[in-house]
Design a protein around this motif. Sequence first.
Motif, mmCIF file in Angstrom:
data_model
loop_
_atom_site.group_PDB
_atom_site.id
_atom_site.type_symbol
_atom_site.label_atom_id
_atom_site.label_comp_id
_atom_site.label_asym_id
_atom_site.label_seq_id
_atom_site.Cartn_x
_atom_site.Cartn_y
_atom_site.Cartn_z
ATOM 1 N N ILE A 189 1.443 5.572 2.605
ATOM 2 C CA ILE A 189 2.139 4.481 3.290
ATOM 3 C C ILE A 189 3.613 4.865 3.415
ATOM 4 O O ILE A 189 4.417 4.623 2.519
ATOM 5 N N LYS A 216 -1.461 5.002 6.730
ATOM 6 C CA LYS A 216 -1.109 3.708 7.309
ATOM 7 C C LYS A 216 0.382 3.733 7.615
ATOM 8 O O LYS A 216 1.213 3.507 6.740
ATOM 9 N N GLY A 249 -0.140 -4.748 6.154
ATOM 10 C CA GLY A 249 -0.060 -4.455 4.734
ATOM 11 C C GLY A 249 -0.871 -5.438 3.909
ATOM 12 O O GLY A 249 -1.554 -5.065 2.956
ATOM 13 N N GLY A 253 -3.535 -2.733 3.839
ATOM 14 C CA GLY A 253 -2.846 -2.136 2.695
ATOM 15 C C GLY A 253 -3.415 -2.610 1.373
ATOM 16 O O GLY A 253 -3.738 -1.812 0.483
ATOM 17 N N THR A 257 -5.559 -0.449 -1.379
ATOM 18 C CA THR A 257 -4.925 -0.311 -2.695
ATOM 19 C C THR A 257 -5.892 -0.709 -3.807
ATOM 20 O O THR A 257 -5.913 -0.106 -4.881
#
Length: 525
Positions: A189, A216, A249, A253, A257
């Motif tokens: 990221i 991303k 995100g 994201g 994660t």
Amino acid sequence: MTTHTNTTGISPFQNEAFVDFSQPENKKAMEDALTKVRATLGKDIPLHIGGEKITTEDRIVSINPGNTDEVIASVSKASKELAEKAMQTALTAFESWKRVPAAERAGYLFRAAELMRERKHEFSAMMIFEAGKNWPEAEADTAEAIDFMEYYAREMIRLSETNEHKPLTKVPGEDNKLSYIPLGVGVVIPPWNFPLAICVGMATAAIVSGNTVLLKPASVTPAIAHMFVELMEEIGLPTGVLNFIPGSGAEVGDYLTTHPKTRFISFTGSKEVGLRINRLAAETAPGQIWIKRIVAEMGGKDGIVVDETADLEAAASAIVASAFGFQGQKCSAGSRAFIVESVYDEVVELVAEKTKALRIGVQEENFPIGPVSDKNAYEKILEYIEIGKGEGRLIAGGGKAEGNGFYIQPTVFADVDGKARIMQEEIFGPVLALGKAKDYKEAIALYNDTEFGLTGAFFSKEEDRIAYALEDMHCGNLYINRKCTGALVGAHPFGGFNMSGTDSKAGGHDYLLLFTQAKMTARKI
């Protein structure tokens, strides 16, 4: 594909030379690149998952921050379902990519660096349009991207060769070795402020180490990241090794994660987002069999300290360059300065004079100061300027600048207390706070009084004071008698302390270790 390696000895790394745009031929080359890239603006950009190009209805629209009527690109946006598809693709690709010899993996990076060098101005031109960089800032960004690829390629070869650089205590009757093997699938990221250099550095460090990547990009600058992805496909990087999945995100994201198959997250951005990633990644998901590794660079509140023995002209120039290079939108930007009281007024006057001389305008015409990144940043910075008017004495700038974009005057406040918000909080824009100290030790104490610890600079002619600063200024990158921005790959490994992140030292000998795990083997002989 041609590999550019020599496993018996690699030529020393040398940083990419910067282009001098005062030379007519270089100026024309950049103008031609701007014309060429402008003709490509407004196009649709798909996701890249394995060998597939996927278009979605949901889009990220990238605009020129210096001319908000100009659309840079309309970029397809990934969903959770497409993020999962990318994860499965990357997991499959990892099984073969991890077995590719290190020298061969490095060869892809050497070839990509070679092609990027050939098209250097085109990559820089896209950053001028999409990120609002002027010519030298864009050029430095592209040069750093090239440097990262060549440096990490050489580093991977070094790590993969004999045990000479990692000697082990020998045991009679055994052949014992230490090797560095890849981790798995990583989520990369990158930030919008170095949309090529940091994107390329983070992604290629992971790739050359044998991992596969879900990239991303920052929503502000997806088009320049896409140029890099296309370049890697052009040089023949196997499908699935690098997957391009722009997205939210909060949706994509967070999903990746917390994914049980994510092995590492490499992030550059704000403290708040970095801490959220760290917190989410710390939770063990069902089916997860490892502790996720976090590589995070989270910004700073950097500063410069000036004592009464310093070259005051040089110090003032460094303060202004550090504060206002790329509109202060660098995690290394010197947004604070603490000056010993006996020379305080003189330095303040010099800083004000130099700041007022900075010209503002569209970056295609290479003005020293251009726009800030987007509307959100624009409004946030203007709010901080209003806060600053209540915390210090305004001596330059103080508001919006003219232009059909997100233009803000380079702004300086003097007589600011060390505990003021504009001294403590990361503004990430063209705002500088100046404070007074009774002596150099108090100035260093004021500098250290922050939750961050990324870069700093100390100006003095006294060796004992310099020695004190080298020991006591608490930051990851400390510079003496020069500006606090401008780290070079291989020369200034970059990363900070405290809330500035994990001190990962990008562009240094230790960096690839973050994307590998050490495996010891011992064989009876």
